[in-house]
Design a protein around this motif. Structure first.
Motif, short mmCIF file in Angstrom:
data_model
loop_
_atom_site.label_atom_id
_atom_site.label_comp_id
_atom_site.label_asym_id
_atom_site.label_seq_id
_atom_site.Cartn_x
_atom_site.Cartn_y
_atom_site.Cartn_z
N PHE A 1 -18.94 -5.49 5.88
CA PHE A 1 -18.04 -6.36 4.89
C PHE A 1 -17.93 -4.72 3.76
CE2 PHE A 1 -17.46 -10.88 6.12
CZ PHE A 1 -18.66 -10.69 7.17
N TRP A 2 -16.96 -4.20 4.05
CA TRP A 2 -16.79 -3.12 2.90
C TRP A 2 -15.80 -3.60 1.89
CZ3 TRP A 2 -16.71 1.30 6.89
CH2 TRP A 2 -17.88 2.12 6.84
N TYR A 3 -16.31 -3.62 0.70
CA TYR A 3 -15.25 -3.99 -0.43
C TYR A 3 -15.07 -2.63 -1.44
CZ TYR A 3 -16.25 -8.67 0.49
OH TYR A 3 -16.30 -10.00 1.13
N TRP B 1 -27.77 5.86 -0.60
CA TRP B 1 -27.94 6.63 0.49
C TRP B 1 -28.74 5.43 1.42
CZ3 TRP B 1 -26.47 11.51 1.06
CH2 TRP B 1 -26.43 12.46 -0.19
N HIS B 2 -28.18 5.73 2.82
CA HIS B 2 -28.74 4.75 3.84
C HIS B 2 -28.88 5.63 5.06
CE1 HIS B 2 -24.57 3.75 3.25
NE2 HIS B 2 -24.48 3.34 4.60
N HIS B 3 -30.15 5.50 5.75
CA HIS B 3 -30.22 6.01 7.28
C HIS B 3 -30.53 4.61 7.99
CE1 HIS B 3 -33.00 7.61 10.24
NE2 HIS B 3 -33.46 6.31 10.20
N CYS C 1 -28.85 9.79 7.38
CA CYS C 1 -28.73 9.45 5.77
C CYS C 1 -27.18 9.79 5.22
CB CYS C 1 -29.83 10.07 5.33
SG CYS C 1 -30.20 9.09 3.69
N HIS C 2 -26.66 8.80 4.64
CA HIS C 2 -25.44 9.19 3.98
C HIS C 2 -25.01 7.95 2.88
CE1 HIS C 2 -24.32 5.94 6.70
NE2 HIS C 2 -23.42 5.85 6.07
N TYR C 3 -24.03 8.08 2.17
CA TYR C 3 -23.56 7.25 1.29
C TYR C 3 -22.20 7.11 1.52
CZ TYR C 3 -21.73 10.86 -1.90
OH TYR C 3 -21.08 11.83 -2.33
N ASP C 4 -21.74 5.74 1.23
CA ASP C 4 -20.29 5.47 1.26
C ASP C 4 -19.73 4.95 -0.02
OD1 ASP C 4 -21.48 3.56 3.92
OD2 ASP C 4 -20.22 5.24 4.48
N GLU C 5 -18.38 5.27 -0.27
CA GLU C 5 -17.76 4.69 -1.69
C GLU C 5 -17.17 3.27 -1.65
OE1 GLU C 5 -15.82 8.79 -1.43
OE2 GLU C 5 -16.11 8.58 -3.70
#
Ligand SMILES: CCC[C@@H](CC(=O)O)C(=O)C(=O)O
Ligand SMILES: [Zn+2]
Length: 339
Positions: free
Chosen positions: A287-289, A270-272, A190-194
């Motif tokens: 696809f990261w924006y 948050w996503h695992h 589990c983590h988050y991205d910016e």
């Protein structure tokens, strides 16, 4: 989670709850909508996860990208492959390892290692993998170094649709497309991205468990200066309810995505993510924006408060220099004054 009737009705159910890892929490289902349903934009606009069906976003990849095709067409450059002694692939920022002189002076021990490998070497290791050996997880940016067939397939993605989403929601630029080739059962904890993320499943099934940024108090993120910045300290498989008591109250959502499904993972959520067990390797393209320019409107959104907390931690470390001083200063500021 009970096996969910697949709304693509005629298709035989290819997985059931025996393919999912078991956790102490129950999760609500992420809604599943067709790509041309106007409610999709409502979910994106309100930063809520949604599984988008039928977009054909990565159709050329779904039609052609078997492991053999990728091996023949990925090109000659090396690819980033992570190795882990267990099924978890917990990201860490090696540029922050120096700052992790934690109170007991124990050095940071990386939970996985990285190798740059030719595609044929990765595929060989994957084919010949034996129980008990290190698990593998290829996570490689798609660049112009890939072979011409994959360039053609990439051009054939549904850019018209995804560009229309980027524009409609005033997102920043597309920063990267990562290709993930995972062994069955691998887990990204589990983590988050910016960044905003359209997570497109190409082959196999992945289960994503998501928690909103407003669950910050339940998720106990590592300090910003820690190599595991943006990761939760809670181990979903065996949560320490003494150290992390609020995790018991965490409210999560979950979605199992298969070929053709696109999961919108909003920035700071948050996503695992786990590749379902005993169903073979999975292939995903994300696809990261960059986030769009957000006007400061009140009340502030939860993800904006997370960003504010991150900036406070960064500023305090900058001025205090010693990570061990950040906690005590914050405690002195808050205890007995803001409670
Ligand atoms: C390296 C992480 C990949 C992915 C999770 C997964 O598919 O295992 C994810 O977290 C993301 O795309 O943001
Ligand atoms: Zn992520």
């Amino acid at each position: 989670m009970a096996s969910v009737p697949d709304i693509r009705s005629c298709e035989k159910k290819l997985w059931d709850s025996s393919n999912l890892r078991k956790y102490c929490l129950n999760f609500e289902e992420v809604p599943r909508l067709f790509y041309d349903d106007p409610r999709v934009d409502e979910f994106i606009c309100s930063h809520k996860p949604v599984v988008i069906l039928g977009s054909n976003l990565v159709k050329p990849a779904i039609d052609r990208w078997s492991l053999e095709y990728i091996e023949r067409n990925m090109g000659t450059d090396v690819n980033t492959v992570f190795f882990s002694r267990n099924h978890k692939f917990k990201y860490f920022d090696d540029k922050k390892i120096h700052s992790c002189n934690n109170p007991r002076g124990v050095e940071f021990s990386p939970p996985m290692r990285k190798e740059e490998m030719k595609i044929e070497d990765f595929m060989k290791r994957l084919r010949e993998w034996k129980r008990g050996e290190e698990r593998l997880y290829m996570q490689q940016s798609l660049t112009s170094a890939v072979g011409p067939n994959i360039v053609q397939d990439f051009i054939g993605f549904n850019w018209k649709w995804i560009n229309s989403k980027q524009k409609a929601h005033n997102w920043g630029k597309l920063t990267s497309n990562l290709l993930y080739i995972s062994m069955e059962g691998n887990v990204t904890p589990c983590h988050y991205d910016e960044q905003e993320n359209f997570f497109a499943e190409v082959h196999g099934y992945k289960r994503c468990i998501l928690f909103s940024p407003d669950q910050f108090q339940c998720m106990y993120p590592y300090p910003v200066h820690h190599p595991h910045d943006r990761q939760s300290m809670v181990d979903l498989e065996k949560p320490d309810h003494t150290k992390f008591p609020k995790f018991r109250d965490a409210k999560g959502l979950e979605a199992v995505i298969g070929p053709g499904d696109v999961l919108y993972i909003p920035i700071y959520w948050w996503h695992h993510v786990e590749s379902l067990m005993r169903l073979g390797p999975t292939i995903t393209i994300n696809f990261w924006y960059k986030a769009g320019p957000t006007a400061i409107e009140y009340p502030l959104r939860d993800h904006q408060k997370v960003s504010i907390m991150r900036n406070i931690e960064k500023m305090l470390l900058e001025v205090l220099q010693d990570p061990k001083e950040v906690g005590p200063l914050l405690r002195n500021m808050v205890l007995g004054r803001f409670e």
